[in-house]
Structure formats: C-alpha cells, structure tokens
Design an enzyme around this catalytic site. Structure first.
Site, mmCIF file in Angstrom:
data_model
loop_
_atom_site.group_PDB
_atom_site.id
_atom_site.type_symbol
_atom_site.label_atom_id
_atom_site.label_comp_id
_atom_site.label_asym_id
_atom_site.label_seq_id
_atom_site.Cartn_x
_atom_site.Cartn_y
_atom_site.Cartn_z
ATOM 1 C CB SER A 137 -0.950 0.009 1.206
ATOM 2 O OG SER A 137 -0.237 0.157 2.413
ATOM 3 C CE LYS A 174 -2.932 2.209 4.060
ATOM 4 N NZ LYS A 174 -2.305 0.987 4.609
#
Length: 218
Positions: A137, A174
């Site tokens: 990701s 993230k």
C-alpha cells in the site's frame, strides 16, 4: 565534490527538505508543481542528470524512489533505502516486530521476531523499533513488502508524515492527514483506498512515526 548546475542544486535542496520534513523524498509531480515545470517528465530529466552525477540514486518503478548518496548533501540523517549494515559497525539494538496480535501492545514480547543492531546515524531520528512491512500500500513512497521500517514511538503526527497506526485489531503504515476532527490515512498506491477515521466511531491510536527504512539486498 559533485559539480551541479543551479537548477540541479535547487532540485537537490528540494529533495533534502522533503526528506528532512516528512522522512521521504518528493514525487516527480510534486517537484514539477513546486518548481513550475509543465510536466513530471521535466523533473524526471533533472533527476536522471543528478543520478548520472552521483548525487542521488533512483529506484525504478516507484514515484518516491529517490535516495541521497552524497553525504555532503544529506542534512536529514535519513539515507533512504540502504542495505542492512555489516555487524562490525552495528551498535543500536532494535526489536523487529513481525505480525501484531489483536488487542496487545505492539512491542509485546510475543511480537518480537528478532533483534537487529544498526548504526543510529542511518536515521533522521532515533528509532525505538523496526516493523516488518506487509503488503504494497506504500509502494510509491518506496516502502515495499518485506522492508523493515524504522519507527519512533509517538502519539501525535503532522500532516504528511508517514505513521504506524492501530485501527481496532489492525496495525497499518500510511501517510497521515488530519482535517478538522477527521483523520485520513493515505496509501501511496492507487490500488488502495484512503482510510478515514471519524471521532468516536473507530478505535484508533498512533503507534509511531517512520524515521527510516532498511532493505536487505539479496
């Protein structure tokens, strides 16, 4: 000493500042926007010139795969993607966290897969542990599946910083963004969706800030 043009020095400083402020280099599109280029291709040409002169290294296939290689230009303490150092120069012991069990502290003993000794000068800030990255990701930030992310424990972050966050029973890496009371956890891969955390709806906690990256070369 590397001899650069004025424009190359400007781009190199932009890369330095981005790494110092956020821990990671800018994308080509960000460089183009900041410097007023018409397209990201112009930024790419300057990056290739810097790479040919040995000021940076470029990792193919990632939008943030830029590494400073000239120590005289690196003010951040973060060297980008580096090979694991030789044992003879290691002197900071860091626990390596593998998979995290639901509901338990990230540094619980059962999560520690190994202990690594590394040179602390490799990082822009002293880390507390290494976290093995799972998934892709954050690919476009140069963070790949299997990399070891150096993490400094923290319970707050600035917009744009890359964080380790806990969402209920899951731990994720993230980019952090807060707008009003809503927190967004942004991936660096268009195949993944932004995670939005609304106050009072989810169990959320910041576990730390990314301060560097280790990759063991095969």
């Amino acid at each position: 000493m590397i001899k650069l043009t004025a424009r190359q020095e400007q781009i190199l400083k932009l890369i330095q500042d981005a790494i110092e402020n956020t821990g990671f280099p800018p994308t080509r599109a960000e460089i183009a926007q900041i410097l007023g280029f018409r397209s990201a291709n112009a930024a790419e040409e300057h990056l290739q010139a810097l790479a040919r002169k040995g000021a940076i290294e470029i990792s193919p296939g990632t939008s943030r795969g830029i590494r400073l290689v000239d120590a005289s230009h690196d003010r951040s303490g973060l060297r980008g993607i580096i090979p694991a150092p030789h044992p003879a120069v290691m002197h900071l012991s860091l626990p390596l966290v593998g998979r995290v069990a639901a509901g338990s502290p990230i540094l619980a003993q059962e999560h520690i897969d190994a202990t690594y000794s590394v040179d602390p000068s490799l990082f822009r800030s002293r880390p507390d542990y290494l976290l093995k990255v799972r998934g892709m990701s954050m690919r476009d930030a140069g963070i790949m599946d299997g990399d070891l992310l150096a993490v400094k424990k923290a319970d707050s972050a600035k917009n744009g910083e890359i964080v380790v966050a806990r969402l209920g029973d899951d731990v994720t890496v993230k980019r952090y963004k807060k707008s009003g009371s809503v927190i967004e956890l942004l991936p660096e891969n268009p195949d993944f969706e932004t995670i939005r955390v609304h106050p009072g709806r989810e169990e959320f906690a910041l576990e730390g800030l990314a301060v560097g990256l280790l990759r063991a070369w095969s």
